[in-house]
Design an enzyme around this catalytic site. Structure first.
Site, PDB file in Angstrom:
ATOM      1  N   ASP A  19       7.091  -5.541 -47.425  1.00 21.65           N
ATOM      2  CA  ASP A  19       8.183  -4.944 -48.201  1.00 21.65           C
ATOM      3  C   ASP A  19       9.330  -4.559 -47.281  1.00 21.65           C
ATOM      4  OD1 ASP A  19       7.149  -5.183 -50.712  1.00 21.65           O
ATOM      5  OD2 ASP A  19       6.316  -3.165 -50.805  1.00 21.65           O
ATOM      6  N   ASP A  79       0.919  -9.401 -57.537  1.00 27.85           N
ATOM      7  CA  ASP A  79       0.971  -8.218 -56.668  1.00 27.85           C
ATOM      8  C   ASP A  79      -0.324  -7.417 -56.742  1.00 27.85           C
ATOM      9  OD1 ASP A  79       2.147  -6.375 -54.947  1.00 27.85           O
ATOM     10  OD2 ASP A  79       3.998  -6.256 -56.103  1.00 27.85           O
TER      11      ASP A  79
END
Ligand code: GLA
Length: 702
Positions: free
Chosen positions: A523, A453
């Site tokens: 997301d 990430d």
């Protein structure tokens, strides 16, 4: 594939359907001649002469279609190279030296007319994908350093047309890859990232079609993409004589590179494609190219596993008991890979602390990671783990030991975002530390998947201990540092799949895809929003790398409620994952999920390795339809989504594409056997009702 006409001094590079021609001009520059459908003869191509001067403000050479323009003379469009020599001269005048042709590669050697600065323009032909790759090597052959202030990969000049439409992908966090269209105005437009990563805001891929005439299925479409995950720049200019020049490369904003004597600097690749078969075909060319030539080839032939990810179920609240419970439930519905997200390491119980300390939190995992991994493996699943290696929380042991490892300017307090700072991956010691901790993690544990990430952009990019003249190199060195790290880890752990995530889809491009196997696209897991995000993503990137999760019935993003079937259908359009809190699922939901996962396993070869067609766009009309067809055209899967019924309007029929016209296909679940042509011309009726309904159509060649 590559021919040279010695008399005219032109090269013609050919793919299956297209050709790209360039040549040496009267002044020694390399000028573009032609890009489009292949022409029958070498003699069809004109020579590469410069434009005529027609005003004192508009020099002929300045208007010429240079492939790689130095900033010099009266040239005012975007240069590919701007440099300062040791004596203060800031003018790069390029001239042709020689060239070499190998089977599918052309190298054109240029140099400055006075200084020992050499360039190699490298062209690679990928025939079956109708793609050309371009890169440039710059070599300082002098005894003095040379400062590169701008070094792009190249320019592409389009055929002169009345107008061009520019199609590109832009967005934001939870709203990535939105398709945008604009007619190119007579000026200069810049698409870029200054964030140190690709960005959610704009993606380095653009499409241009003359007079906005192309559709999904027909029309000329030019595509340009840049394979770089750091600061990038794409410039679209329409000049005084109405030609369009597209330039792409490393962003020159806050950039300079101190090219030492004998040093070679290589630019990222610019990827070019042309088709006369519309946007759909342009995308399929890019997909095919990615699958065969870009993605790490260790995992090219494998199918991606159905994964579970714990993030939306537990957020930071992970522990052995809770994760084991989720793992049992995931295995029971058919999940093959269990991925534990954030929260498992250091003092990480929120985003306030812990990043940088990549050792397991033994309060949460008294048996180490091993305890959980053994359970996951015993359930028949692989195990994957979340990491965010480029980051550090000030509240971490790493930062307490090495505050100097984060980017900062000595006289400024670095700005925190999500309570974190960015580690300086231009530093060798930082890269070595990260390599050692991650290598140890992968060596000591049976981990086969890493979710990597990046939850903020770089700011205050100071590297005070570096020589002043090298401090602006960080924008390139950081991206290269990520590539190098993943590459080293892959060498030691070739079985591990790497997923690129950056707060959703902030880092997906043809550069990162040389190292990472798949991508977290957003997301935003609201399945309806996701249709738009996935459509945009599919313009450039293939379904195999598009990870998508089924999450809660009421999604956190828009508070929209969607059926389990609809959520599954959307997530099945790429690489299926589940991200819901399985402890809350009813028995009925578990049964339905089990069936849908098993269906996905039946069709995933077609989805992940097949050809992708956008039949109906979620941006236009009430139905969305996307088709996948396998390599031998025998299996077809079509997902159809209804937005909302209005006024009892009839729904459009779903017209398939790419089928064998004379073959007979069976529509599963019906009595219907129809020819490929009928399925493409008359189409299939769908019975969807209400709001947010969906169906999956399967066709089987008889
Ligand atoms: C990012 C990712 C999420 C999740 C969190 C964890 O936002 O995109 O999927 O991994 O970080 O902190």
């Amino acid at each position: 594939m590559i021919q040279y006409d010695d008399h005219k001094k032109i090269w013609v590079l050919e793919t299956a359907q297209t050709s790209y021609a360039l040549g040496v001009s009267d002044s020694g520059t390399i000028n573009h001649i032609y890009y489009g459908e292949k022409l029958p003869k070498l003699s069809d191509y004109p020579d590469a002469k410069n434009e005529q001067e027609w005003a004192s403000f508009t020099s002929g050479e300045g208007m010429s279609r240079e492939e790689f323009m130095g900033w010099c003379k009266p040239k005012y469009t975007e240069p590919c190279i701007k440099a300062t020599f040791q004596d203060g001269v800031r003018d790069v005048v390029l001239t042709y030296v020689d060239h070499t042709i190998e089977e599918n590669a052309l190298t054109i050697h240029l140099k400055d007319v006075y200084y020992a600065l050499h360039f190699k323009l490298l062209y690679r032909v990928i025939p079956e994908c109708d793609i050309f790759e371009r890169t440039v090597e710059v070599i300082n052959v002098s005894d003095y350093p040379i400062v590169l202030e701008s070094i792009l990969t190249g320019s592409l000049h389009l055929p002169r047309e009345k107008e061009y439409r520019l199609t590109f992908l832009s967005g934001k966090w939870v709203g990535e890859s939105q398709i945008q269209e604009v007619m190119v105005p007579k000026t200069k437009m810049v698409l870029e990232s200054r964030r140190g990563a690709t960005s959610h805001e704009t993606n380095p891929v653009i499409f241009l079609d003359a007079n906005a005439l192309a559709t999904e299925d027909v029309g000329d479409v030019y595509t340009a993409a840049l394979a770089f995950s750091g600061n990038w720049k794409m410039v679209v200019e329409k000049n005084a004589i109405d030609t369009i020049k597209i330039s792409a490369g490393i962003n020159d904003f806050d950039f300079s590179w101190h090219l030492k004597p004998r040093e070679l600097f290589k630019t990222p690749a610019m990827v070019l494609s042309y088709t006369n078969k519309g946007f759909g075909h342009a995308s399929r060319n890019l997909h095919q190219y990615q699958m065969k030539y870009v993605l790490p080839n260790e995992h090219n032939n494998d199918l991606r596993k159905v994964l579970y990810n714990s993030w939306e179920a537990t957020f930071f609240d992970v522990n052995e008991e809770g994760q084991s419970d989720l793992a049992e439930r995931a295995a029971a519905i058919g999940v093959e890979l269990f991925v534990m997200d954030d929260g498992w390491f250091g003092e990480r119980s929120s985003d306030l602390a812990g990043l940088g300390d990549w050792t397991v939190n033994t309060k949460k995992f008294p048996n180490g990671l091993e305890g959980l991994i053994n359970k996951v493996n015993a359930l028949g699943m692989d195990f994957g783990l979340w990491v965010e290696p480029e980051m550090v929380n000030p509240d971490s042991n790493l930062y307490r030991q090495h505050p100097e490892w984060a980017y900062h300017f000595e006289t400024r307090k670095p700005t925190e975002a999500r309570n974190q700072l960015v580690l300086n991956l231009a530093r060798e010691d930082v890269r070595q530390y990260l390599f050692e901790v991650l290598d140890q993690l992968l060596s000591e544990n049976n981990i086969t998947f890493i979710k990597w990430d990046l939850n903020r952009s770089i700011s205050e990019p100071g590297y005070p201990s570096a020589p002043l003249e090298e401090q602006r190199e960080i924008w390139v060195r950081h991206a290269r540092g990520v590539y190098e790290l993943v590459n080293r880890l892959k060498e030691n752990h070739p079985d591990v799949i790497f997923q690129s995530c950056s707060g959703g889809g902030g880092r997906c491009d043809f550069g990162i895809l040389q190292y990472f196997d798949q991508v977290w696209v957003s997301d935003n897991t609201d399945a309806f929003d996701r249709l738009m995000i996935q459509e945009g993503f599919s313009m450039a990137y293939c379904p195999k790398i598009m990870e998508s999760w089924v999450t809660e019935e009421m999604n956190w993003v828009n508070k929209r409620k969607l059926s389990l079937k609809y959520r599954f259908h959307v997530a099945m359009m790429g690489n299926l994952g589940i991200g819901a809190d399985l402890t809350k699922w009813t028995w009925e939901e578990e049964q339905e999920a089990t069936q849908l996962i098993s269906l996905y396993k039946e069709i995933r070869e077609t989805i992940q390795h097949g050809q992708h067609y956008r039949l109906l766009s979620p941006r236009k009309g009430i139905l969305t339809a996307v088709e996948y067809i396998n390599k031998d055209l025998s299996e077809v899967v079509i997902f159809v989504f209804l937005h909302s019924n209005h006024f009892m309007e009839p729904l459009p029929r779903i017209k398939a594409q790419g089928l064998e016209e004379d073959a007979v296909y069976y529509i599963q679940g019906t009595q219907l056997y129809l020819s490929g042509k009928a399925l493409m011309k008359i189409g299939i009726e769908v019975m969807l009702k209400g709001d947010f309904d969906s169906t999956l159509i399967r066709l089987m060649k008889q």
